[in-house]
Write a protein that holds these residues in place. Sequence first.
Motif, PDB file in Angstrom:
ATOM      1  N   SER A   3       0.757  -1.468  -0.041  1.00 55.04           N
ATOM      2  CA  SER A   3       0.099  -0.475   0.030  1.00 55.04           C
ATOM      3  C   SER A   3       0.752   0.987   0.375  1.00 55.04           C
ATOM      4  CB  SER A   3      -0.492  -0.239   1.353  1.00 55.04           C
ATOM      5  OG  SER A   3      -0.070   0.194   2.262  1.00 55.04           O
ATOM      6  N   GLU A   5       0.343   3.389   2.706  1.00 48.97           N
ATOM      7  CA  GLU A   5       1.809   3.946   3.862  1.00 48.97           C
ATOM      8  C   GLU A   5       2.485   2.987   3.984  1.00 48.97           C
ATOM      9  OE1 GLU A   5      -0.279   2.919   8.236  1.00 48.97           O
ATOM     10  OE2 GLU A   5      -1.599   2.550   6.615  1.00 48.97           O
ATOM     11  N   SER A  41      -6.751  10.123  -4.240  1.00 50.91           N
ATOM     12  CA  SER A  41      -7.367   9.422  -3.523  1.00 50.91           C
ATOM     13  C   SER A  41      -5.651   8.228  -3.809  1.00 50.91           C
ATOM     14  CB  SER A  41      -8.449   7.897  -4.483  1.00 50.91           C
ATOM     15  OG  SER A  41      -7.390   7.411  -5.216  1.00 50.91           O
ATOM     16  N   LEU A  42      -5.207   8.298  -3.956  1.00 52.39           N
ATOM     17  CA  LEU A  42      -3.841   7.781  -3.199  1.00 52.39           C
ATOM     18  C   LEU A  42      -2.975   9.077  -2.708  1.00 52.39           C
ATOM     19  CD1 LEU A  42      -1.994   6.036  -6.365  1.00 52.39           C
ATOM     20  CD2 LEU A  42      -3.842   5.411  -4.082  1.00 52.39           C
ATOM     21  N   ARG A  44      -4.307  11.338  -0.364  1.00 52.80           N
ATOM     22  CA  ARG A  44      -4.869  10.916   0.991  1.00 52.80           C
ATOM     23  C   ARG A  44      -4.484   9.920   1.091  1.00 52.80           C
ATOM     24  NH1 ARG A  44      -9.727  13.197   2.957  1.00 52.80           N
ATOM     25  NH2 ARG A  44     -10.780  11.740   4.446  1.00 52.80           N
ATOM     26  N   GLN A  45      -4.452   8.753   0.840  1.00 43.84           N
ATOM     27  CA  GLN A  45      -3.778   7.368   1.475  1.00 43.84           C
ATOM     28  C   GLN A  45      -2.495   8.553   2.249  1.00 43.84           C
ATOM     29  OE1 GLN A  45      -2.924   4.018  -0.608  1.00 43.84           O
ATOM     30  NE2 GLN A  45      -5.113   4.635  -1.399  1.00 43.84           N
ATOM     31  N   GLU A  48      -2.850  10.851   4.936  1.00 41.77           N
ATOM     32  CA  GLU A  48      -3.509  10.570   6.012  1.00 41.77           C
ATOM     33  C   GLU A  48      -2.848   9.587   6.847  1.00 41.77           C
ATOM     34  OE1 GLU A  48      -7.489   8.463   5.015  1.00 41.77           O
ATOM     35  OE2 GLU A  48      -8.299  10.130   5.862  1.00 41.77           O
ATOM     36  N   ALA A  49      -1.670   9.392   5.996  1.00 35.93           N
ATOM     37  CA  ALA A  49      -0.326   8.181   6.800  1.00 35.93           C
ATOM     38  C   ALA A  49       0.833   9.291   7.898  1.00 35.93           C
ATOM     39  CB  ALA A  49       0.638   7.590   5.690  1.00 35.93           C
TER      40      ALA A  49
END
Length: 229
Positions: A3, A5, A41-42, A44-45, A48-49
């Motif tokens: 992922s 993250e 969307s990526l 955002r990942q 958020e990490a």
Amino acid sequence: MNSVEERLAAVRTHIDSICRECGRNPEEVRLIAVSKTKPASLVRQAVEAGQADIGESYVQEFLDKSADPELRDLEVNWHFIGHLQSNKIKYIIDRVCMVHSIDKLSTAKELSKRARAKELTVDYLLEINTSGESTKFGISPQELLDTAPSFFDLPSIRLRGLMTIASPDPRKAPGEFKLLRNLLEKLRSIAPDPSTVTELSMGMSGDFEEAIRAGSTMVRIGTAIFGSR
């Protein structure tokens, strides 16, 4: 496939390891995650990490992505790292925390004009062509030394340091990184306030290890975090 993250964590671990190997504090190196061509969307990942600093290279893609509802509720420090034409500055001037790629005095003047009109102070870096390749953007090392005082005189913008894209030849890149570091020291010697001219934006997914060893303070990494393009 890992992922975002997991890949981000691996990159951070690698940066920390390289810093410790060469006696540097990992906190001296700022990771810019380059999301060029990748969806919001990526991004955002990554945010958020814990990855707040995000780099974009194309004005329209940046405008679309930064306004995407996917990211609306997130705090993102946007860095513009691609070639920037003077007529596009007005679109990004109040949306980025730093412009990494000013490559001529006329562009810096336009950045200054637009920042002043918005009552902003904008941080920027000068892009230097350290490889001498005709296909690359950037000021030549000699031109930098000849024109540096003119950049410092511009109001409402702050020259924070230098940026380069090194040659893809792994035998040449270390010398080009060293050249940029030496140019920064010369720039600091004539800066009105040397304490504000400290940044070296150099190193990408394929060469950030050598860049860190040479003194990079910002590495711009995309593929190793978001996957191949």
